[in-house]
Scaffold this active site. Structure first.
Site, mmCIF file in Angstrom:
data_model
loop_
_atom_site.group_PDB
_atom_site.id
_atom_site.type_symbol
_atom_site.label_atom_id
_atom_site.label_comp_id
_atom_site.label_asym_id
_atom_site.label_seq_id
_atom_site.Cartn_x
_atom_site.Cartn_y
_atom_site.Cartn_z
ATOM 1 N N HIS A 1 0.838 -1.202 0.000
ATOM 2 C CA HIS A 1 0.000 0.000 0.000
ATOM 3 C C HIS A 1 0.881 1.263 0.000
ATOM 4 O O HIS A 1 0.603 2.223 -0.723
ATOM 5 C CB HIS A 1 -0.883 0.061 1.259
ATOM 6 C CG HIS A 1 -1.934 -1.009 1.354
ATOM 7 N ND1 HIS A 1 -2.032 -1.848 2.444
ATOM 8 C CD2 HIS A 1 -2.946 -1.367 0.521
ATOM 9 C CE1 HIS A 1 -3.074 -2.668 2.278
ATOM 10 N NE2 HIS A 1 -3.628 -2.410 1.119
ATOM 11 N N LYS B 1 -16.406 -7.469 4.613
ATOM 12 C CA LYS B 1 -15.448 -8.239 5.411
ATOM 13 C C LYS B 1 -15.494 -7.795 6.875
ATOM 14 O O LYS B 1 -15.797 -6.650 7.172
ATOM 15 C CB LYS B 1 -14.029 -7.983 4.907
ATOM 16 C CG LYS B 1 -13.867 -8.102 3.427
ATOM 17 C CD LYS B 1 -12.495 -7.554 3.006
ATOM 18 C CE LYS B 1 -12.349 -7.543 1.502
ATOM 19 N NZ LYS B 1 -11.144 -6.846 1.044
ATOM 20 N N ARG C 1 -1.782 -5.665 -8.772
ATOM 21 C CA ARG C 1 -0.623 -6.520 -8.511
ATOM 22 C C ARG C 1 -0.420 -7.554 -9.600
ATOM 23 O O ARG C 1 0.670 -7.788 -10.068
ATOM 24 C CB ARG C 1 -0.792 -7.243 -7.169
ATOM 25 C CG ARG C 1 -0.585 -6.345 -5.980
ATOM 26 C CD ARG C 1 -1.226 -6.899 -4.763
ATOM 27 N NE ARG C 1 -2.685 -6.850 -4.879
ATOM 28 C CZ ARG C 1 -3.512 -7.087 -3.897
ATOM 29 N NH1 ARG C 1 -3.042 -7.451 -2.729
ATOM 30 N NH2 ARG C 1 -4.808 -6.991 -4.069
ATOM 31 N N SER D 1 -2.883 -7.909 2.776
ATOM 32 C CA SER D 1 -3.052 -7.851 4.231
ATOM 33 C C SER D 1 -3.396 -9.223 4.804
ATOM 34 O O SER D 1 -2.974 -9.561 5.916
ATOM 35 C CB SER D 1 -4.152 -6.851 4.591
ATOM 36 O OG SER D 1 -3.838 -5.578 4.085
HETATM 37 P P1 ADP Z 1 -9.848 -3.619 -0.756
HETATM 38 O O1 ADP Z 1 -10.659 -4.389 0.233
HETATM 39 O O2 ADP Z 1 -10.500 -2.379 -1.245
HETATM 40 O O3 ADP Z 1 -9.248 -4.451 -1.877
HETATM 41 P P2 ADP Z 1 -7.159 -3.501 0.302
HETATM 42 O O4 ADP Z 1 -6.661 -2.792 1.518
HETATM 43 O O5 ADP Z 1 -6.987 -4.964 0.233
HETATM 44 O O6 ADP Z 1 -8.658 -3.067 0.157
HETATM 45 O O7 ADP Z 1 -6.492 -2.867 -0.982
HETATM 46 C C1 ADP Z 1 -6.644 -1.519 -1.297
HETATM 47 C C2 ADP Z 1 -5.977 -1.251 -2.630
HETATM 48 O O8 ADP Z 1 -4.581 -1.477 -2.509
HETATM 49 C C3 ADP Z 1 -6.438 -2.160 -3.764
HETATM 50 O O9 ADP Z 1 -6.427 -1.410 -4.965
HETATM 51 C C4 ADP Z 1 -5.393 -3.235 -3.813
HETATM 52 O O10 ADP Z 1 -5.279 -3.772 -5.110
HETATM 53 C C5 ADP Z 1 -4.164 -2.435 -3.452
HETATM 54 N N1 ADP Z 1 -3.124 -3.274 -2.856
HETATM 55 C C6 ADP Z 1 -3.202 -4.106 -1.811
HETATM 56 N N2 ADP Z 1 -2.026 -4.710 -1.563
HETATM 57 C C7 ADP Z 1 -1.176 -4.235 -2.510
HETATM 58 C C8 ADP Z 1 0.188 -4.499 -2.839
HETATM 59 N N3 ADP Z 1 0.924 -5.395 -2.178
HETATM 60 N N4 ADP Z 1 0.721 -3.840 -3.865
HETATM 61 C C9 ADP Z 1 -0.029 -2.959 -4.570
HETATM 62 N N5 ADP Z 1 -1.309 -2.680 -4.344
HETATM 63 C C10 ADP Z 1 -1.880 -3.304 -3.324
#
Ligand code: ADP
Length: 162
Positions: A19, A43, A92, A130
């Site tokens: 992130h 979630k 990703r 995460s």
């Molecule tokens: P959501 O539930 O909206 O997917 P996340 O916190 O999982 O929330 O992810 C938020 C954003 O960050 C999404 O666009 C996701 O693709 C991106 N994201 C999550 N992990 C990574 C990572 N390791 N590298 C790049 N982008 C990421």
């Protein structure tokens, strides 16, 4: 010229270096980036909204044009209320693509002026999310290369007393 503002929405449960990589890239493109914790996802999060916001705040401390907020309801409504022109999402792998395309097109349908910008993280974070971090901590795996120290500390505390 009005300020170019982008919203980076997500669960951030918790924030990872993946992130943070996206936040830094977005901050090179926009005058202001607002990291927005979504309150209404289906979630059940490990961390409360306040905990997630606090961990993000600490992680972006040295990025003066980045701030953190939380929102509920439709992303496009929130983004508009913040005066934002764009939504940032991280891509990703191909596996992210279908869902992200769907969301981007729905958001565009709701507000044709809202632009979704996809950014790719450094490849060393391309397999990171995460959930994996939480799973690793649960089984005593080392997550120091995936999350900042304060997030690791919070994870360890949560696992000790959930
Ligand atoms: P959501 O539930 O909206 O997917 P996340 O916190 O999982 O929330 O992810 C938020 C954003 O960050 C999404 O666009 C996701 O693709 C991106 N994201 C999550 N992990 C990574 C990572 N390791 N590298 C790049 N982008 C990421």
């Amino acid at each position: 010229m009005p300020k170019k503002i982008a919203i980076y929405p997500g669960s951030f449960d918790p924030i990872t270096y993946g992130h943070i990589d996206i936040i830094k890239r977005a901050s090179m493109l926009f005058d202001e980036v607002v990291v927005a914790v979504a309150r209404n996802l289906g979630k059940t999060p490990l961390f409360s909204e306040a905990e997630r916001v606090a961990m993000i705040r600490e992680a972006i401390r040295e990025l003066p044009t980045v701030s953190v907020d939380s929102f509920q309801g439709l992303l496009v409504d929130y983004a508009r209320s913040m005066g934002a022109q764009a939504v940032i999402r991280g891509l990703r792998a191909v596996s992210d693509f279908e869902y992200e395309l769907q969301m981007a097109l729905v958001n565009r349908k709701l507000d044709e002026h809202m632009i979704t910008v996809f950014l790719m993280p450094h490849e060393k974070y391309s397999y990171l999310n995460s959930s994996i971090v939480k799973e690793l901590v649960r089984f005593n795996g080392d997550v120091s290369s995936f999350v900042p120290p304060h997030v690791e500390e919070n994870l360890l505390q949560k696992m000790r007393k959930p």
